[in-house]
Structures are given as C-alpha cells and as structure tokens.
Design an enzyme around this catalytic site. Structure first.
Site, PDB file in Angstrom:
ATOM      1  N   CYS A 332       0.767  -1.279  -0.158  1.00 59.99           N
ATOM      2  CA  CYS A 332       0.109  -0.067  -0.036  1.00 59.99           C
ATOM      3  C   CYS A 332       0.732   1.328   0.038  1.00 59.99           C
ATOM      4  O   CYS A 332       0.413   2.290  -0.737  1.00 59.99           O
ATOM      5  CB  CYS A 332      -0.965   0.096   1.246  1.00 59.99           C
ATOM      6  SG  CYS A 332      -0.531  -1.291   2.508  1.00 59.99           S
ATOM      7  N   ARG A 361       7.544 -10.772   5.334  1.00 66.33           N
ATOM      8  CA  ARG A 361       7.207 -10.528   6.577  1.00 66.33           C
ATOM      9  C   ARG A 361       7.748 -11.595   7.511  1.00 66.33           C
ATOM     10  O   ARG A 361       7.637 -12.878   7.233  1.00 66.33           O
ATOM     11  CB  ARG A 361       5.722 -10.618   6.904  1.00 66.33           C
ATOM     12  CG  ARG A 361       4.873  -9.715   5.894  1.00 66.33           C
ATOM     13  CD  ARG A 361       3.234  -9.722   6.383  1.00 66.33           C
ATOM     14  NE  ARG A 361       2.846  -8.707   5.612  1.00 66.33           N
ATOM     15  CZ  ARG A 361       1.479  -8.877   5.140  1.00 66.33           C
ATOM     16  NH1 ARG A 361       0.644  -9.507   6.079  1.00 66.33           N
ATOM     17  NH2 ARG A 361       0.928  -8.144   4.188  1.00 66.33           N
ATOM     18  N   GLN A 379       1.181 -11.007  -2.807  1.00 70.16           N
ATOM     19  CA  GLN A 379      -0.215 -10.592  -2.676  1.00 70.16           C
ATOM     20  C   GLN A 379      -0.835 -10.185  -3.886  1.00 70.16           C
ATOM     21  O   GLN A 379      -0.156  -9.579  -4.742  1.00 70.16           O
ATOM     22  CB  GLN A 379      -0.011  -9.444  -1.612  1.00 70.16           C
ATOM     23  CG  GLN A 379       0.128 -10.015  -0.295  1.00 70.16           C
ATOM     24  CD  GLN A 379      -0.217  -8.751   0.697  1.00 70.16           C
ATOM     25  OE1 GLN A 379       0.388  -7.630   0.258  1.00 70.16           O
ATOM     26  NE2 GLN A 379      -1.134  -8.826   1.696  1.00 70.16           N
ATOM     27  N   ASP A 381      -2.692  -7.825  -4.903  1.00 70.90           N
ATOM     28  CA  ASP A 381      -3.085  -6.568  -4.074  1.00 70.90           C
ATOM     29  C   ASP A 381      -3.620  -5.324  -4.841  1.00 70.90           C
ATOM     30  O   ASP A 381      -3.161  -5.376  -5.934  1.00 70.90           O
ATOM     31  CB  ASP A 381      -1.975  -5.972  -3.387  1.00 70.90           C
ATOM     32  CG  ASP A 381      -2.113  -5.325  -2.002  1.00 70.90           C
ATOM     33  OD1 ASP A 381      -3.241  -5.388  -1.585  1.00 70.90           O
ATOM     34  OD2 ASP A 381      -1.211  -5.212  -1.335  1.00 70.90           O
ATOM     35  N   HIS A 383      -5.480  -1.323  -4.528  1.00 74.81           N
ATOM     36  CA  HIS A 383      -5.912  -0.463  -3.810  1.00 74.81           C
ATOM     37  C   HIS A 383      -6.694   0.612  -4.637  1.00 74.81           C
ATOM     38  O   HIS A 383      -6.327   0.936  -5.622  1.00 74.81           O
ATOM     39  CB  HIS A 383      -4.774   0.533  -3.246  1.00 74.81           C
ATOM     40  CG  HIS A 383      -4.008  -0.447  -2.135  1.00 74.81           C
ATOM     41  ND1 HIS A 383      -2.791  -1.247  -2.662  1.00 74.81           N
ATOM     42  CD2 HIS A 383      -4.162  -0.710  -1.010  1.00 74.81           C
ATOM     43  CE1 HIS A 383      -2.343  -1.840  -1.591  1.00 74.81           C
ATOM     44  NE2 HIS A 383      -3.166  -1.559  -0.501  1.00 74.81           N
ATOM     45  N   HIS A 513      -8.411  -1.091   0.429  1.00 77.08           N
ATOM     46  CA  HIS A 513      -7.329  -2.478   0.014  1.00 77.08           C
ATOM     47  C   HIS A 513      -8.288  -3.688  -0.226  1.00 77.08           C
ATOM     48  O   HIS A 513      -9.320  -3.759   0.765  1.00 77.08           O
ATOM     49  CB  HIS A 513      -6.533  -2.703   1.338  1.00 77.08           C
ATOM     50  CG  HIS A 513      -6.011  -1.888   2.218  1.00 77.08           C
ATOM     51  ND1 HIS A 513      -4.661  -1.850   1.778  1.00 77.08           N
ATOM     52  CD2 HIS A 513      -6.229  -0.931   2.862  1.00 77.08           C
ATOM     53  CE1 HIS A 513      -4.035  -0.636   2.601  1.00 77.08           C
ATOM     54  NE2 HIS A 513      -5.205  -0.124   3.315  1.00 77.08           N
TER      55      HIS A 513
END
Length: 641
Positions: A332, A361, A379, A381, A383, A513
RNA sequence: GCCGACGUAGCUCAGUGGUAGAGCAACUGAUUCGUAAUCAGUAGGUCGCCGGUUCAACCCCGGCCGUCGGCUCCA
C-alpha cells in the site's frame, strides 16, 4: 402444570415431573434417548424436574446441539480420568470445540503418548461404571472452598471470576467440575471418543500466563460417527498440500535457504502463472491499472506510513550507506506514492492500482505452515482511491469480482463476515465518525444489492477501517481464508493522499485495500487441497500425456504430442520402456487429466484411445476431436473431470 | 517465540552401544507388452548439524537447525 411441544402438543403433568418422564409420556420412542431438554429456551439436564408450565423441546443424539453436549461431557470424563491417575494435576478449562473437545491441565511432567493411552483406558472404565452426572447448585463460597481444598487453584480463579452468588457444578462419582452444563445424565451415556494429541496452550489464551498441557480428543454419539470423522481426518491428510505439493513437483521449501520461503518448481509455476494471467485479465477488464513497486524502500516511507511503529516486529530491515531500508511487508505505501506522484483531480477518480506484489514478513517460527503461512509471499493486492460518493459502486465492483473468482475455482460455498467497530470503544479507531459510518453503509449496501448474506461482527474491524472477509469452504467442507475488502482511514491521513475537488479544495481520498487470492502461495496451497491435487484441465501442469504401447508407435505418439502442443496445450509423452499398465498407473498418480494411449490400432486408424483420470477408458477418438475437447475445457476453465 | 513429538537413501519406513537395511523411485540390460506396478543387475547414506560420555554412538547426554501437532499471531 402444562408442557407444550414445538408441534403444539400439550399435556398436563404433576409439578416436578422429571423432564425424562415427560419426554417418554409424549413419545415413548424418546425414552432413554432424550439427552437434554430446552425449557422456555433454556437448556436443562434431562433428569431435572419441570417446575412450572413451559414450552419444551428435547435434544436427542440426532439434534444439532447434541454433539456439543456429548463432547463437553466427554471432556469432563477426560478430566475425571486424569484426576484419578494423576491426583496432583490441576485442572483448567475443558470445552467442546468444532472438531471435538479439549481439557487443559497444569502438571510439571509432560503427558506422554503412553499416558494418553492410560487416560483413555481409565475414561472407558469410568464410562462403564455409569456414574450419574448431577448438577449441583451451591453458594460460590462453597464451590471455592471445594476447589481450594483440592489445590485446584486454576479452578478457584475461574469460579472467583465467573458465576454469581450461586454457582453450578457437575458431579460424577468422585469428580466435580465447575460448569454451566447441560450434560449427559450419566457417564454411561457418553458415546464414542478418542484422545488425539497433547499440545501446549497458555492459561486463558495469553502468552503472559503459564503454559498448560492441552489434551485434545473428539467424541460422537456413535462409534460409526467417530469412525467417519477419523476417516475424514485421514482424507484431509491425503490432501495435505505439504505432501502433495512436493509429490506433484509443484514446490519445495529448502532448509538451506530458510524456513517459510517457497521455491516454485516448473509445475507449480505453471499453475501460478495461469492464476496470474487470469487475474490480470479480469482486473484490466474492470478498470484496474497494473503497477510495479520496488521490493525495498527507505525506512522513511515506513515511518510516514506508520508501519515502523505498529508493524516493526514483522519487518525485515537493513542498512546501506548509513541509510535504513525496509524490505516491503505491504504494497500500500508504494501504491500511494504512485498516486501522490502528481496532483490528482476528482475527474480521474476512482484510481485502481493493482499489483502482484511480493512481500516479506518475519513470522515467528512456530506459525509457519507449508504454503499457507510463509515469510515471503505474493499478494494479489489492489488499492482503490476514490471519493466518498463513489464507494458503494466500488465495493459492488469488488464483490462482483470476488464472486467471479470463487465460481471460477469452484468454491461454491462461502460465508461473508462484515467486521465493524466495537461500539463501546469508538476511541481506538483511526478516522472520523462520518467516514466510518459511510464505509459501513457502503459495505452493507453493496452486500445487499448483490443479495449476499453476511454475518455482522462488531468489534472485529481493524483500527484503520471496517472490512468484509470471505470464508470459502473446500471440497471436503473445510473453511479457508478468502478474499478481503478493507477500508483504510489511516493511511490517506498519514501520507496525505488527496485529490482536488470541484471546489478546488484538497480533499482526503477514500482508500480501499482488497485482495482476492490473498496470497498466491496460500491460494495455490488451498487449491491443491480443494482439488486433492487433481487440478482441472485449465490449471493442470500437464493436461494430457501420450502413452505409446510399444516403441513401434513412438513416432505416431510424437505426432500427437506436437498436435496438442501446437494448440497451446500442455502435453507430455511417456517414452519409457514400460508396459502400458505402468504408464497409466504413473499418469494416474500424477493426476494428469487425460491419458492418450497410442498403439498399433490407433496408429492404423489415426486415433487415440482416451482415458480420463476420473472416468477411465473412454474409447478411441480422432486426434482433432480430443485436441478440441481438451482445448475447449482449457479455454472454458471447465471444472469437471 | 512457547509446550510437546519427530528427523536413517529422492520417497515410505526397519534397525535398543560392536563395520547401516528393505520396498518404491533412479541407472544399466533384457523384454516390445492394450488401460493402476515386467524381470534381472547396479549405484545410492559424515543416520539433520555441533559437542560430550564411552575402547566403541544411528542408538546415551547437551546445544543448535528443521519439520509436525497446538498456543499466540496472521495473507
């Protein structure tokens, strides 16, 4: 005194008639079968007397509620047996669970597998002794004194914390436990059970407390049900992606490289790339723009985003030329930098940035699990940056996307959670009240407009915004963490993510998200288990394998392979000097959807004998016909055999 | 991270202090075979790693690494 059944049947009874007798009077077939009753909505033990008129319902071993009662009573049986064998052990809590039950114990020595066997034997003895199980209501002080005398300090703590002036306990033989019930009427009524494992568990679930030993078991009314459950456990074991993944040469985890890091082999990479391609296609079609952001960034970015404050212990950091860097744990902030790279007008919103972003992570070693819980993952991902009046449409769009994906992969059963603020603690959330309300309304409205049922969970929202989580159920009914949609009121504020509104004011953007796969690692791991390794044609690393019967038909077999490959299909050829049975067996084990047998007969007639991994021998087919059939299943993302 | 169990050939697993074994897979040869395993031979191991005890350790002890079942945490 009158008792009313759900069907409307009414009968009169003398005051204090036992519920069991009432059950029998209404329906002789209930005699000895009713294990508990619900009186005016409150569950009661079956041997208790009915004190006044009321609506009655009986719980039999077939009732949905029965399982929990059986299991809970079995957990008391476990504690009873442990106390008999190891009087010095202190007992903790022992509830029923989704899968069975457990009981927590404090004991200096660890329980061994042999201890478990002894305990189980003792449980069977107590069951056989058929002690009545009776509810005892007593002043709290008396219960406290009882457990204090036994030195059961954990129980003392529980009784002190819970319960009012009068507390309920259940006694069976020489054993008594603090419990609200209801329970089976006697130890002999307990059904089939089995102790499974022993594990560590923190007292009251907090790492700050001492660790207890938790014995897990499962229980059912009948032996058949227990056996069926054990069979399902076995089935789950066979589907385990940690077993199937390496066996099908999809991925491996290498000790030399470190735990929680996935090496995608060629077969796994095929599956992964198909998922990536499908994902990109669906996103472009829906107005998402693909972006790519760096894997590392100065720590300044993470200071601004706040991650360095609240996510530090999960981040890999390092230093180069005296500058601190972070290996990205999330995408993000990067996407937000692209947004912020110039002024944005309300006219260009919504902006939807999507990235298959690989993040790292640090996860504590004990939580790593195959591909499901790893330290490096990608991910899917995206946004969405939009204005407040765009959010309902945006959420609808995301939900449509979610449904498309669930359907495509054959997850046709799912549940949706809507997590909102804890109304009692509004102060612990970032962002303004109107924003939260709008967001919550948008999520609700979108769900309702799509006729999706959901469970509202108060207090489950993360601090930065409300969210929707989808739980999907696999082929054998197990739940998996699925797509998620989250509002974020924190990041736009921290990073100053704004747009120029029609009135020329700089207005904070609304940020959402969302992820569909979650992570490619976890999703593929889930697919392996969902399909038991037998990927549908469109996902299968190898879609067909040509099996020549003898070397005489090797050239013909090559020709078939070329034909399928030319059509873009993934086709192998088994050139080994093996009998056809062996080649078929190996292709079955590799779960290849189609086996194309090419012997003299087929070469003669320019056909192949088609064998499906699920349906067996399908007989001869023309080369073009089978090619087109597989191509059609591939292109159509057909889920069938 | 914590509690417990486990770690022997690519895989599945035997091996209780005295020179490390089987089946499958791999390789070589023979066989050319019709819908879930053809036969024979060969090769393959610092028994997770490091240290200790012992005349001698896969085996006993300690530490570490990894895996598994949980707890806690999560995509």
């Amino acid at each position: 005194m009158e008792a009313v059944l759900p069907g409307g049947a009414v009968r009169a009874f003398p005051r204090a008639t036992p519920l069991s007798a009432i059950a029998e009077a209404f329906d002789p077939s209930l005699a000895g079968r009713a294990i508990a009753a619900v009186v005016d909505g409150v569950e009661k033990d079956i041997y208790l007397p009915l004190q006044q008129s009321g609506r009655l319902e009986f719980i039999t071993p077939e009732s949905p509620r029965a399982l929990e009662i059986y299991r809970h009573t079995t957990s008391h049986l476990l504690a009873n047996a442990v106390k008999d064998l190891f009087p010095e052990v202190k007992i903790g809590i022992g509830p029923a669970t989704e899968e069975g039950f457990f009981y927590d114990f404090e004991r200096a020595e660890p329980f061994t597998p042999e201890d478990l066997e002894r305990i189980e034997r003792r449980m069977r003895e107590i069951k056989k002794a058929d002690h009545p199980i009776r509810r005892i209501e007593q002043p709290k002080e008396e219960a406290l004194a009882y457990f204090r005398k036994l030195g059961d300090n954990l129980k003392v703590e529980l009784v002190a914390e819970k319960g009012g002036a009068v507390v309920s306990c259940y006694r069976q033989g020489n054993f008594m436990d603090f419990c609200t019930g209801p329970h089976l009427p006697s130890t002999g009524a307990i059904g089939a059970f089995k102790l499974l494992t022993v594990a560590g568990a923190y007292w009251k679930g907090s790492e700050k407390n001492q660790q207890l030993q938790r014995i897990y078991g499962t229980a059912f009314p009948t032996e058949d049900q227990l056996q069926e459950h054990l069979r399902l456990l076995d089935e789950a074991k066979k589907r385990d992606h940690r077993k199937l993944g390496p066996a099908l040469d999809l991925f491996s985890v290498e000790e030399t490289a470190g735990p929680g890091l996935i090496f995608w082999h060629p077969n796994g990479t095929i599956v992964r790339q198909i998922l990536e391609d499908f994902w990109k296609e669906e996103h472009r079609r829906r107005g998402y723009q693909l972006v790519t952001t760096p894997h590392i960034a100065r720590d300044e970015l993470w200071r601004q985003s706040g991650h360095l404050d609240f996510y530090k212990e999960n981040m890999y950091t390092f230093e180069i030329e005296e500058a601190g860097y972070v290996i990205k744990p999330m995408n993000c902030p990067g996407h937000s930098l692209i947004y912020k790279s110039r002024l944005r007008s309300y006219r260009e919103l919504p902006i939807r940035y999507a990235e298959l972003g690989t993040v790292y992570r640090y996860e504590r070693s004990g939580v790593l699990h195959g591909m499901m819980r790893v330290r490096g993952f990608t991910q899917d991902d995206a946004h969405i940056y939009c204005t407040r009046d765009q959010i309902v449409d945006e959420i609808k769009g995301v939900l449509d996307l979610v449904i498309t994906f669930l359907k495509t992969f054959g997850y046709d059963r799912y549940e949706i959670d809507l997590s909102v603020r804890d109304p009692a603690h509004l102060e612990k959330y970032a962002g303004d009240d109107t924003g939260w309300r709008m967001a919550e309304d948008a999520l609700t409205q979108a769900l309702e407009s799509r006729h999706l049922s959901y469970i509202r969970r108060e207090g489950e929202a993360v601090f930065y915004g409300p969210k929707i989580d989808v739980r999907m159920f696999d082929a054998i009914g197990r739940p998996w963490q699925g797509p998620t949609v989250q509002f974020d009121f924190n990041l736009p504020q921290r990073l100053g993510i704004q747009y120029v509104a029609p009135d020329r004011s700089q207005t904070p953007v609304v940020m959402v998200h969302r992820a569909i796969y979650g992570s490619l690692e976890r999703f593929v791991g889930g697919l392996v288990e969902h399909y038991a390794g037998a990927f549908p044609v469109w996902l299968a690393p190898v879609q067909a394998v040509v099996l020549p019967i003898t070397d005489r038909t090797l050239d013909y077999a090559r020709e078939i392979q070329d034909l399928l490959r030319a059509a873009g299909l993934r086709c192998d050829l088994d050139v080994r000097n093996e009998k056809i049975g062996a080649k078929i067996r190996d292709a079955q084990i590799k779960k290849v959807p189609f086996m194309l047998v090419a012997g003299d007969r087929e070469a003669q007639s320019r056909t192949v004998s088609v064998r499906s991994r699920r349906e067996g021998d399908l007989g001869p087919m023309g080369l073009e016909a089978i090619r087109d059939r597989i191509a059609q299943m591939d292109g159509g993302r057909v889920l069938g055999p």
